[in-house]
Every structure is written in C-alpha cells, then in structure tokens.
Design a protein around this motif. Structure first.
Motif, short mmCIF file in Angstrom:
data_model
loop_
_atom_site.label_atom_id
_atom_site.label_comp_id
_atom_site.label_asym_id
_atom_site.label_seq_id
_atom_site.Cartn_x
_atom_site.Cartn_y
_atom_site.Cartn_z
N GLY A 94 74.38 9.24 90.67
CA GLY A 94 75.48 8.09 90.53
C GLY A 94 76.69 8.33 91.39
O GLY A 94 76.97 9.52 91.79
N THR A 95 77.67 7.25 91.67
CA THR A 95 78.71 7.43 92.37
C THR A 95 79.86 6.17 91.64
O THR A 95 79.25 5.45 91.13
N SER A 96 81.13 6.50 91.61
CA SER A 96 82.06 5.53 91.22
C SER A 96 83.06 5.61 92.15
O SER A 96 84.06 6.62 92.06
N ARG A 144 79.45 -3.17 78.22
CA ARG A 144 80.70 -3.53 77.76
C ARG A 144 81.60 -4.13 79.35
O ARG A 144 81.19 -3.65 80.10
N VAL A 145 82.81 -4.83 78.92
CA VAL A 145 83.34 -5.19 80.13
C VAL A 145 84.93 -4.72 79.74
O VAL A 145 85.36 -5.32 78.54
N ASP A 146 85.63 -4.47 80.85
CA ASP A 146 87.02 -4.43 80.74
C ASP A 146 87.51 -4.62 82.33
O ASP A 146 86.72 -4.92 83.28
N PRO A 147 89.07 -4.66 82.50
CA PRO A 147 89.20 -5.04 83.70
C PRO A 147 89.44 -3.82 84.71
O PRO A 147 89.89 -4.22 85.91
N PHE A 148 88.79 -2.61 84.37
CA PHE A 148 88.94 -1.61 85.39
C PHE A 148 87.46 -1.60 86.07
O PHE A 148 86.50 -2.02 85.62
N ILE A 149 87.28 -0.80 87.17
CA ILE A 149 86.31 -0.41 88.06
C ILE A 149 84.96 -1.47 88.12
O ILE A 149 84.01 -1.23 87.63
N PRO A 150 85.29 -2.93 88.34
CA PRO A 150 84.47 -3.78 88.46
C PRO A 150 83.16 -3.53 89.36
O PRO A 150 82.16 -4.16 88.87
N ILE A 151 83.28 -2.90 90.43
CA ILE A 151 82.16 -2.45 91.08
C ILE A 151 81.16 -1.82 90.57
O ILE A 151 80.01 -1.83 90.56
N TYR A 152 81.66 -0.50 89.75
CA TYR A 152 80.92 0.23 89.09
C TYR A 152 80.50 -0.37 87.84
O TYR A 152 78.92 -0.43 87.73
N GLN A 153 81.08 -1.27 87.09
CA GLN A 153 80.52 -2.15 86.16
C GLN A 153 79.36 -2.96 86.78
O GLN A 153 78.61 -2.91 85.87
N GLY A 154 79.51 -3.52 87.71
CA GLY A 154 78.43 -4.54 88.05
C GLY A 154 77.31 -3.85 88.61
O GLY A 154 76.30 -4.25 88.27
N LYS A 196 87.74 6.34 91.66
CA LYS A 196 88.78 5.70 92.68
C LYS A 196 88.74 4.32 92.40
O LYS A 196 87.84 3.69 92.67
N MET A 197 89.92 3.64 92.42
CA MET A 197 89.92 2.45 92.26
C MET A 197 90.44 1.65 93.50
O MET A 197 91.62 2.15 94.21
N ASN A 198 90.04 0.46 93.62
CA ASN A 198 90.64 -0.40 95.03
C ASN A 198 91.44 -1.39 94.43
O ASN A 198 91.07 -2.44 94.41
N ASP A 199 92.67 -0.88 94.03
CA ASP A 199 93.56 -1.90 93.29
C ASP A 199 95.00 -1.33 93.38
O ASP A 199 95.40 -0.31 94.01
N ASP A 200 95.87 -1.96 93.01
CA ASP A 200 97.62 -1.69 93.26
C ASP A 200 97.72 -0.42 92.13
O ASP A 200 96.94 -0.35 91.19
#
Length: 253
Positions: A94-96, A144-154, A196-200
């Motif tokens: 896996g990867t994140s 579970r859902v939170d506002p972080f790492i949405p690609i990984y969560q998806g 790694k997050m693609n966010d501000d």
C-alpha cells in the motif's frame, strides 16, 4: 475450509518490512509451510527473507522482487510454475501520498483487485482448486471519515466494498474461496511516517497534531497477530478492526 495456518502456503505483497514482514513471521511461527514475500524493494526483501530463513529454515521462505502494479503475470507465473497451489494471499502492499492520485489508486485499489482475482481463479473449487483465503489489508479509513488524506481514505473504502462483495457468502458457497479484510488503526510503520498531504500547510499541521494526540497507536506485531486471528475465525465477506492493540472486533457492514 480448514482455518489453521499449519502447512499453508502463503503469498504476502509488500512483505519486506512493516506489517507484511511481521505477518510473514507470525504465519511461520504458527506453522505455515511456506511464505512467499513480494516487494518492490529488492535489497530489503532479500534481507528479510534471509532473516526468516535463519529462524524457520531455508525451505520456508521465498522472495520475488515485484511491483504489484505491473508484475502480476510474470510473478504469478513463476509462483504457480513452482507451486501447484497457494492457500493464502495477503494483499498488504500500500501507499499513502495525496500528491499521487493515480499511483495511490493503482497500488491500493487496482492491484488489490487484480491480485485477488488472479489467486481466486486458481483457488476456486469449481475449477479444480483447493479453495483458499484472500486477506485484504484495509484501514480504519475504510469505514471512518475525517477531513485528512481523502485520496487514501477513498482507496480504502474501495477495498472494503470490493472485499464485502467479492467475499459475499453467495460467492463463497459457489467457489469455496474466502475473502476478508483487516482494518488496522494507527500503526507505527514507514507508511504512516511518510504520509504526504496535497493541501495547505495549516491542514498538514492539523493532521500532524491529530496524529500526535492519538493515544491508540499500536505496533506491527499487534496487526500481524490480528491478521492470523482473522484467518482463524473470520467468515468470508467480513472485515475486522485492530486498534490500539485491543482484541479484534468485526466491522459492521
């Protein structure tokens, strides 16, 4: 189907370190006949295989360099040319990385599906196989859902949906192949360290603050023990949570 790891032949993707390596160790300790480690990191994979061989025996471990997104056919051809059957596939690779959407989906979703289908077809009893088990490593982020790492969560939601459908009791009754998921909570691995997050920057900081405040961290050994326990007790189409090294619990569908 016999739910005992003794004398089972097992393939583990992403098995050179972390959860994959610990799972190989745990399965061999419980009497697996053979564990085949697949990993893109050849140096680490060979070293890990040698460590396990020294502990359990030369004939207990094999390693194949493998990119799960591109080496399905060449690697599985080698495996099945040498071994008549495989009892267990653990889809652990896996990867994140939120910057790399296509790569995340390729590794976390497409590869899981393709490797599952490939082994399922060899295992299915209606085509002469012995039956078997596919274990997909999902995540707490598969339900579970939170506002972080949405690609990984998806990607992990996709793994959960695929597992529940592909392992549905209807299919198990027809084909004799069990498909289950294990959902680890926060675990000390290289993957969690390198997320790694693609966010501000403020969101990245909030994410890191949340991880720092989380009290339910666990080690890879807790997860590998959970994977072995799920093999022993989990029905096809089910998913199981291991969080904070607590006893496993089934995730409601």
């Amino acid at each position: 189907m016999e739910r005992n790891l003794k004398n089972k032949k097992v393939v583990i993707t992403g098995g050179a370190r972390g959860i994959g390596y610990s799972t190989a160790d745990t399965f061999l300790e419980k009497g697996a006949r053979l564990v085949i480690i697949l990993d893109i990191n050849e140096k680490q994979g060979q070293a890990s295989a040698e460590t396990l061989k020294s502990k359990y025996g030369e004939d207990k471990v094999e390693f194949y360099k493998c990119d799960v997104t591109s080496d399905l056919d060449p690697v599985t051809n080698k495996i099945f040319d040498k071994h008549k059957y495989i009892d267990v596939l653990v889809n652990n690779a896996g990867t994140s990385n939120e910057y790399m959407i296509q790569k995340t989906i390729a590794i976390n979703v497409t590869a899981v599906m393709e490797w599952s289908v490939k082994f399922f077809e060899r295992m299915r009893k209606d085509k002469g196989g012995n039956g078997g088990t596919v274990i997909n490593i999902a995540s707490i982020y598969g339900f579970r859902v939170d506002p972080f790492i949405p690609i990984y969560q998806g990607s992990k939601f996709a793994v959960m949906g695929f597992t529940r459908s592909y392992g549905h009791p209807y299919r198990y009754e027809k084909y004799g192949v069990r498909v289950v998921a294990v959902c680890p909570g926060y675990t000390h691995t290289m993957l969690t360290l390198k997320t790694k997050m693609n966010d501000d920057p403020s969101v990245q900081k909030d994410f890191e603050d949340m991880l720092e405040k989380t009290t339910s961290w666990q080690e890879v050994e807790a997860v590998s023990s959970a994977i072995a326990e799920v093999f022993e007790k989990g029905n096809s189409g089910t998913a199981w949570l291991i969080e904070g090294s607590k006893p496993i619990t089934e995730v409601e569908s």
